[in-house]
Write a protein that holds these residues in place. Structure first.
Motif, PDB file in Angstrom:
ATOM      1  N   GLN A 558     -31.738  15.051  -5.770  1.00  0.00           N
ATOM      2  CA  GLN A 558     -31.249  14.685  -4.674  1.00  0.00           C
ATOM      3  C   GLN A 558     -30.164  13.965  -4.850  1.00  0.00           C
ATOM      4  O   GLN A 558     -29.085  14.354  -3.880  1.00  0.00           O
ATOM      5  CB  GLN A 558     -32.456  13.639  -3.823  1.00  0.00           C
ATOM      6  N   ILE A 559     -30.016  13.182  -5.873  1.00  0.00           N
ATOM      7  CA  ILE A 559     -28.821  12.592  -6.185  1.00  0.00           C
ATOM      8  C   ILE A 559     -27.744  13.563  -6.378  1.00  0.00           C
ATOM      9  O   ILE A 559     -26.576  13.433  -6.069  1.00  0.00           O
ATOM     10  CB  ILE A 559     -28.683  11.579  -7.257  1.00  0.00           C
ATOM     11  N   SER A 560     -27.768  14.562  -7.262  1.00  0.00           N
ATOM     12  CA  SER A 560     -26.841  15.744  -7.720  1.00  0.00           C
ATOM     13  C   SER A 560     -26.422  16.300  -6.283  1.00  0.00           C
ATOM     14  O   SER A 560     -25.251  16.844  -6.083  1.00  0.00           O
ATOM     15  CB  SER A 560     -27.411  16.583  -8.345  1.00  0.00           C
ATOM     16  N   ARG A 561     -27.461  16.489  -5.373  1.00  0.00           N
ATOM     17  CA  ARG A 561     -27.076  17.284  -3.852  1.00  0.00           C
ATOM     18  C   ARG A 561     -26.156  16.446  -3.349  1.00  0.00           C
ATOM     19  O   ARG A 561     -24.963  16.757  -2.929  1.00  0.00           O
ATOM     20  CB  ARG A 561     -28.075  17.404  -3.239  1.00  0.00           C
ATOM     21  N   GLY A 678     -28.808  22.582   0.660  1.00  0.00           N
ATOM     22  CA  GLY A 678     -29.640  22.866   1.730  1.00  0.00           C
ATOM     23  C   GLY A 678     -28.865  22.701   3.025  1.00  0.00           C
ATOM     24  O   GLY A 678     -28.712  23.630   3.872  1.00  0.00           O
ATOM     25  N   LEU A 679     -28.675  21.371   3.463  1.00  0.00           N
ATOM     26  CA  LEU A 679     -28.087  21.122   4.788  1.00  0.00           C
ATOM     27  C   LEU A 679     -27.438  20.010   4.795  1.00  0.00           C
ATOM     28  O   LEU A 679     -27.978  18.960   3.926  1.00  0.00           O
ATOM     29  CB  LEU A 679     -29.031  20.886   5.894  1.00  0.00           C
ATOM     30  N   LEU A 680     -26.160  19.578   5.426  1.00  0.00           N
ATOM     31  CA  LEU A 680     -25.616  18.118   5.472  1.00  0.00           C
ATOM     32  C   LEU A 680     -25.358  17.915   6.895  1.00  0.00           C
ATOM     33  O   LEU A 680     -25.056  18.626   7.740  1.00  0.00           O
ATOM     34  CB  LEU A 680     -24.279  18.099   4.692  1.00  0.00           C
ATOM     35  N   LYS A 681     -25.784  16.514   7.188  1.00  0.00           N
ATOM     36  CA  LYS A 681     -25.488  15.965   8.548  1.00  0.00           C
ATOM     37  C   LYS A 681     -24.758  14.675   8.074  1.00  0.00           C
ATOM     38  O   LYS A 681     -25.320  13.644   7.527  1.00  0.00           O
ATOM     39  CB  LYS A 681     -26.908  15.617   9.042  1.00  0.00           C
ATOM     40  N   ILE A 682     -23.758  14.525   9.091  1.00  0.00           N
ATOM     41  CA  ILE A 682     -23.092  13.332   9.067  1.00  0.00           C
ATOM     42  C   ILE A 682     -23.697  12.447  10.175  1.00  0.00           C
ATOM     43  O   ILE A 682     -23.944  12.659  11.386  1.00  0.00           O
ATOM     44  CB  ILE A 682     -21.560  13.315   9.408  1.00  0.00           C
ATOM     45  N   ILE A 683     -24.220  11.011   9.756  1.00  0.00           N
ATOM     46  CA  ILE A 683     -24.903  10.136  10.670  1.00  0.00           C
ATOM     47  C   ILE A 683     -24.102   9.031  11.315  1.00  0.00           C
ATOM     48  O   ILE A 683     -24.384   8.384  12.132  1.00  0.00           O
ATOM     49  CB  ILE A 683     -26.214   9.788  10.044  1.00  0.00           C
ATOM     50  N   LYS A 684     -23.044   8.741  10.496  1.00  0.00           N
ATOM     51  CA  LYS A 684     -22.167   7.775  10.775  1.00  0.00           C
ATOM     52  C   LYS A 684     -20.661   7.838  10.666  1.00  0.00           C
ATOM     53  O   LYS A 684     -20.346   8.566   9.349  1.00  0.00           O
ATOM     54  CB  LYS A 684     -22.458   6.278   9.979  1.00  0.00           C
ATOM     55  N   ILE A 692      -9.129   2.179   6.767  1.00  0.00           N
ATOM     56  CA  ILE A 692     -10.167   2.644   5.992  1.00  0.00           C
ATOM     57  C   ILE A 692     -11.229   3.098   6.761  1.00  0.00           C
ATOM     58  O   ILE A 692     -11.856   2.361   7.932  1.00  0.00           O
ATOM     59  CB  ILE A 692     -10.562   1.524   4.954  1.00  0.00           C
ATOM     60  N   LYS A 693     -11.703   4.332   6.606  1.00  0.00           N
ATOM     61  CA  LYS A 693     -12.840   4.996   7.393  1.00  0.00           C
ATOM     62  C   LYS A 693     -14.009   5.014   6.325  1.00  0.00           C
ATOM     63  O   LYS A 693     -13.876   5.229   5.350  1.00  0.00           O
ATOM     64  CB  LYS A 693     -12.544   6.267   7.882  1.00  0.00           C
ATOM     65  N   ARG A 694     -15.286   5.029   6.857  1.00  0.00           N
ATOM     66  CA  ARG A 694     -16.479   5.356   5.981  1.00  0.00           C
ATOM     67  C   ARG A 694     -17.324   6.262   6.696  1.00  0.00           C
ATOM     68  O   ARG A 694     -17.733   6.240   7.848  1.00  0.00           O
ATOM     69  CB  ARG A 694     -17.075   3.958   6.140  1.00  0.00           C
ATOM     70  N   ILE A 695     -17.744   7.312   5.988  1.00  0.00           N
ATOM     71  CA  ILE A 695     -18.705   8.370   6.484  1.00  0.00           C
ATOM     72  C   ILE A 695     -20.073   8.179   5.677  1.00  0.00           C
ATOM     73  O   ILE A 695     -20.129   8.141   4.648  1.00  0.00           O
ATOM     74  CB  ILE A 695     -18.026   9.691   6.475  1.00  0.00           C
ATOM     75  N   HIS A 696     -20.997   8.111   6.508  1.00  0.00           N
ATOM     76  CA  HIS A 696     -22.501   8.186   5.924  1.00  0.00           C
ATOM     77  C   HIS A 696     -22.952   9.517   6.276  1.00  0.00           C
ATOM     78  O   HIS A 696     -22.941  10.139   7.331  1.00  0.00           O
ATOM     79  CB  HIS A 696     -23.328   7.151   6.638  1.00  0.00           C
ATOM     80  N   ALA A 697     -23.714  10.141   5.335  1.00  0.00           N
ATOM     81  CA  ALA A 697     -24.331  11.583   5.507  1.00  0.00           C
ATOM     82  C   ALA A 697     -25.526  11.539   4.552  1.00  0.00           C
ATOM     83  O   ALA A 697     -25.816  10.782   3.766  1.00  0.00           O
ATOM     84  CB  ALA A 697     -23.145  12.680   5.124  1.00  0.00           C
ATOM     85  N   VAL A 698     -26.326  12.725   5.038  1.00  0.00           N
ATOM     86  CA  VAL A 698     -27.485  12.973   4.422  1.00  0.00           C
ATOM     87  C   VAL A 698     -27.669  14.182   4.268  1.00  0.00           C
ATOM     88  O   VAL A 698     -26.823  15.203   4.959  1.00  0.00           O
ATOM     89  CB  VAL A 698     -28.747  12.384   5.217  1.00  0.00           C
ATOM     90  N   THR A 699     -28.562  14.800   3.162  1.00  0.00           N
ATOM     91  CA  THR A 699     -28.511  16.269   2.684  1.00  0.00           C
ATOM     92  C   THR A 699     -30.056  16.709   2.671  1.00  0.00           C
ATOM     93  O   THR A 699     -30.838  15.743   2.589  1.00  0.00           O
ATOM     94  CB  THR A 699     -27.778  16.499   1.508  1.00  0.00           C
ATOM     95  N   HIS A 700     -30.052  17.962   2.563  1.00  0.00           N
ATOM     96  CA  HIS A 700     -31.482  18.585   2.186  1.00  0.00           C
ATOM     97  C   HIS A 700     -32.601  17.984   3.095  1.00  0.00           C
ATOM     98  O   HIS A 700     -32.397  18.045   4.442  1.00  0.00           O
ATOM     99  CB  HIS A 700     -31.690  18.123   0.767  1.00  0.00           C
ATOM    100  N   LYS A 701     -33.596  17.616   2.557  1.00  0.00           N
ATOM    101  CA  LYS A 701     -34.725  17.077   3.360  1.00  0.00           C
ATOM    102  C   LYS A 701     -34.663  16.022   4.160  1.00  0.00           C
ATOM    103  O   LYS A 701     -35.058  15.807   5.188  1.00  0.00           O
ATOM    104  CB  LYS A 701     -36.103  16.971   2.698  1.00  0.00           C
ATOM    105  N   ASN A 702     -33.552  14.909   3.869  1.00  0.00           N
ATOM    106  CA  ASN A 702     -33.318  13.803   4.588  1.00  0.00           C
ATOM    107  C   ASN A 702     -32.520  14.166   5.746  1.00  0.00           C
ATOM    108  O   ASN A 702     -32.605  13.514   6.749  1.00  0.00           O
ATOM    109  CB  ASN A 702     -32.610  12.986   3.686  1.00  0.00           C
ATOM    110  N   ALA A 703     -31.529  15.230   5.522  1.00  0.00           N
ATOM    111  CA  ALA A 703     -31.021  15.649   6.871  1.00  0.00           C
ATOM    112  C   ALA A 703     -31.782  16.208   7.781  1.00  0.00           C
ATOM    113  O   ALA A 703     -31.634  16.085   9.114  1.00  0.00           O
ATOM    114  CB  ALA A 703     -29.825  16.776   6.443  1.00  0.00           C
TER     115      ALA A 703
END
Length: 885
Positions: A558-561, A678-684, A692-703
């Motif tokens: 999951q970290i590698s993804r 699998g899948l990526l979703k930007i959440i913030k 300075i901007k910050r993007i939070h995102a999740v992938t795979h089953k967390n997305a």
């Protein structure tokens, strides 16, 4: 001929280059993989691994010019700035190093030649004084017999507090490990100044060079053993040696600072330039510019907190000079164009807008805070008892509202207010202790390497057969750990990735025969060793045991993804927002990742959708991800390889290549094909600092889980209000509009009721000898309105006691306000007849107090009646005392 600071720096490098030293660039002022330091504070920081024996230096002799910041942690000169002629928060350290090549005599001879030879610095030998550790007879004799320094110019420095090897002239890397005596070179600025070399006080003698002889290893019992390879570590402040060679008695009078301070005085419309406030501003400006250029942003924690403190300190010194407007940002361009060394101009010019805008925004924000703080202080002064400002109030003004102690003192002095400084200092020390304990910058374990290292095989293996090299328990090396022991294990080889490059370390298990199991909770790096931090959950492990080290594969995957996804995000941001964006950091966990980058414009929702769509297209295309190693020197601009500015990389670097898309220098773990993400979703998408901007995102089953959760929320809303999901947004907007109208009507109604209550209270006013007793007994009335009632009543009377009470949501609320000119304590009234069994909450002061009672509602009117009786008796007593007097 007087040399410029730039020429002096070059002379130092030229001298040691002639003496067969390799000229190497200094490292970043942000330490690389070293959580024990806030900032790089010495030239030797980048060579720690060589001194510790974790690696062998590629060159026997090295010379550097190192940018240093000493404004936090162990080496903190912040408090000295503006009060001495020799301290900076940011300075350049000239250093020469030898790793097992030359030692004491050669190091001293080289230093003496550079300082005194007419071809080089040509200092007067009669003005040079030397300090030596009192047991280091070898160094003493070299100075005396080889160099010819008079005995009267060689000072022996002893241990402090009778603690062996605890001396200004005995250097330690840590409580155990490499150490050795040092010799320091001082210059006498003249008899017209006072000073003492023995304790390094006064302004007469200035320390210009420190030469450390790293010849011992110290164990936990303070026993010394001789190192197999002896090393030299020296440091000479460029600004200090420049002040001597330029014939001035202060580092703030050297060429670069004299010019800068004159410009600051011009910007502040001052007709003088000799003032310690200007020195502070000049120093802090330089530090702020370089910290921002190297990626530090003002914040309330860690390095950002130090930067914010430095900027605000500079602003406060401008205010003390009588300048009330923002000014610091106006100095940035002048500094870059006129003051910065040529070797720094390219970096600073690239970051000019970021630096200027960050400082400007910080100034604007701080001026708002100052206005609020000063207003708050002046209001508090009106209600003080005995003209004493409580320590708690001082701390709130200082810590929360950001008002400087000097500003608080100045206002209090004008109003003849005494400051309760003892309580303030206690609170300040308590906070500092708490901050230290919670600090991100943890003290490393005391490792001495003996040329050992951990070989990382985790790119290709999920488990390895390994040997336990050492076990650390409570910072001590031990032979064995048993069940429930929390420890650190060091292996010869490991599949565990140590936290670095923004990626968290692996978790997993170290086992022996499946009966002895150590759970690895996190993995970190120290030098060339990988530290497995965890707890023994079963059996025991012993030093030199052969074990199986096995990572948690689900966690690693999951970290590698997420790590590969950050590379896709970085690439997509450049395609959609522009190639000028710059990465400023990242955090990769198994649950989510975040990515910080420099971008001065706002990011629209449409752009976020486009970025997200682009990344997912790359994921679905199943693109291969490969890696290869390359010499850092062989990287060409044409390769389009992305790397972090100001990051320190090894000579051999690893490149992660997402075919036909991106190439980045990276030591982290990655997937083999993008479809594994699998899948990526930007959440913030946040703005965390100016530009300075910050993007939070999740992938795979967390997305997927994130999308399903949001879908569930939307369905709950549609079912609750019986609407179609396509109309959710319109419905909520209409609901908000209606709610706003209702709220305004309600506020008007509440204000109307409050005015009626005020009229009733004033009508029922009881007056005793010009003291107004105003009491309300309400029911089912929101106590939030008490402030409105008070605000509209207190200006109507010179002497008053106001009691507002109500029952609200099954609780009694009582608020008492008393003018300071009455000798009646509001807290005494509030505490009246409160039993030990009653649940209540009291806060307030002598002149204003409030109580909230959780029960005894049936006794509400009885309690109010007792308060009335107490007050009337108290007033009668005061009148009686006055009549007798």
């Amino acid at each position: 001929m007087v040399c410029t600071t730039t020429q002096i720096c070059q002379m130092f490098l030229d001298f040691f280059h002639i003496k067969k030293h390799k000229i190497m660039p200094g490292s970043s002022i942000i330490p690389h993989n070293d959580n024990s330091l806030l900032f790089t504070n010495a030239g030797m920081n980048q060579f720690k691994k060589y001194f510790l024996g974790a690696a062998q230096s590629p060159y026997p002799n090295i010379v550097t010019v190192q940018k240093c910041v000493r404004a936090g942690g162990k080496n903190n000169d912040l408090k000295n700035i503006g009060f001495t002629n020799r301290h900076h928060t940011f300075f350049e350290m000239l250093g020469n190093f030898s790793f097992g090549n030359y030692f004491k005599e050669e190091a001293i001879t080289l230093a003496w030649e550079l300082l005194t030879c007419s071809k080089w610095f040509h200092l007067n030998p009669k003005k040079i004084f030397i300090t030596v550790y009192y047991t280091d007879t070898e160094t003493y004799n070299i100075w005396l017999n080889k160099i010819g320094i008079p005995k009267t110019h060689i000072i022996l420095i002893y241990d402090k507090n009778n603690q062996q090897y605890y001396s200004d002239n005995f250097w330690h890397m840590d409580t155990i490990g490499p150490c050795g005596p040092s010799t320091e070179i001082f210059y006498d600025l003249g008899e017209h100044l006072s000073g003492n070399i023995q304790n390094n006080t006064g302004e007469r003698f200035i320390e210009i060079w420190n030469i450390v002889f790293i010849q011992f290893n110290q164990n936990l019992h303070k026993q010394l053993t001789i190192l197999p390879i002896k090393s030299i570590d020296t440091g000479m402040g460029l600004e200090r040696i420049s002040s001597i060679l330029q014939g001035v008695d202060s580092i703030y009078k050297i060429d670069i600072f004299e010019k800068l301070i004159q410009h600051i005085a011009h910007i502040l419309h001052l007709n003088f330039i000799k003032h310690h406030h200007l020195n502070v501003i000049a120093d802090h400006l330089r530090t702020s510019i370089f910290l921002i250029a190297y990626g530090v942003m003002p914040s309330n924690e860690h390095r950002g907190y130090i930067l914010r403190k430095i900027i605000r300190r500079a602003i406060n010194h401008g205010i003390m000079l009588g300048y009330k407007n923002i000014f610091l940002y106006k100095l940035v361009q002048f500094f870059i164009n006129e003051i910065a060394f040529n070797r720094d101009k390219e970096l600073l010019q690239k970051q000019y807008l970021l630096i200027k805008n960050t400082i400007k925004q910080e100034e604007q924000n701080f001026h708002l805070i100052l206005t609020k703080g000063i207003s708050y202080l002046k209001k508090e002064i009106l209600y003080l008892e005995n003209n004493i400002l409580p320590g708690e109030k001082i701390f709130y003004l200082y810590d929360t509202l950001g008002l400087s102690l000097d500003a608080i003192k100045e206002i209090c002095l004008q109003q003849n207010i005494i400051m309760e400084q003892n309580i303030f200092l206690k609170l300040l020390n308590k906070q500092r202790s708490r901050s230290k304990n919670n600090s991100l910058f943890k003290k490393n374990i005391n490792v001495f390497y003996h040329n050992s290292q951990t070989q990382f095989l985790g790119y290709n293996h999920i488990n390895t057969k390994s040997k336990i090299l050492n076990i650390y328990f409570q910072n001590h090396i031990i032979q064995k750990i048993i069940k429930n022991d929390k420890a650190i294990i060091i292996l010869d080889i490991t599949p565990f990735y140590g936290e670095s490059g923004g990626q968290l370390g692996d978790i997993g298990f170290i086992k022996k025969n499946n009966e002895n199991i150590f759970q690895v909770i996190t993995t970190t790096i120290q030098g060339n060793l990988i530290l497995h931090n965890g707890i023994m959950i079963q059996g025991e492990l012993v030093q030199n045991d052969i074990v199986t080290a096995e990572i948690d594969l689900i966690y690693r995957n999951q970290i590698s993804r997420n790590h590969t996804a950050t590379h896709l995000l970085n690439y997509s941001l450049r395609k959609i927002l522009g190639t000028h964006i710059q990465q400023k950091g990242s955090l990769i966990t198994s649950e989510y990742f975040r990515f910080d980058f420099l971008y001065n414009l706002s990011i629209t929702s449409k752009q976020i959708i486009n970025i997200e769509n682009m990344i997912n297209q790359y994921i679905f295309k199943n693109i291969h991800v490969t890696s290869y190693n390359i010499s850092k020197q062989n990287i060409n601009l044409q390769d389009n390889i992305i790397f972090l500015q100001n990051e320190q990389y090894n000579d051999i670097v690893r490149v992660i290549h997402i075919l036909n898309l991106s190439k980045e220098l990276c030591c982290g773990t990655h997937v083999t094909t993008t479809c594994e993400i699998g899948l990526l979703k930007i959440i913030k998408c946040l703005s965390i600092a100016h530009g300075i901007k910050r993007i939070h995102a999740v992938t795979h089953k967390n997305a997927l889980s994130y999308i399903q959760t949001r879908d569930k929320i939307i369905k709950s809303i549609t079912e609750m209000f019986k609407i179609d999901d396509k109309n959710v947004v319109n419905y909520i907007m209409n609901y908000q509009n209606k709610n706003s109208v209702i709220h305004k009507r309600l506020q008007k109604a509440e204000n109307y009721i409050a005015k009626q209550i005020i009229k009733k209270i004033i009508q029922d006013n009881i007056i005793f000898n010009n003291i107004n007793l105003l009491i309300s007994e309400l029911y089912d009335y929101d106590p939030i309105q008490f402030n409105y009632i008070l605000k509209n009543m207190i200006n109507k009377f010179d002497k008053f006691i106001i009691i507002l009470s109500t029952i609200w949501i099954k609780k009694i609320f009582i608020l008492i306000k008393i003018t300071p000119n009455l000798n009646i304590n509001a807290l005494d009234i509030i505490n009246l007849n409160i039993s030990n069994t009653t649940k209540y909450n009291i806060n307030g002061t002598k002149s204003a107090a409030q109580i909230i009672i959780n029960n005894n509602i049936d006794q509400y009117y009885c309690f109010i009646s007792k308060i009335k009786t107490f007050i009337l008796n108290k007033i009668n007593m005061l009148l009686h005392e006055k009549k007798n007097n």
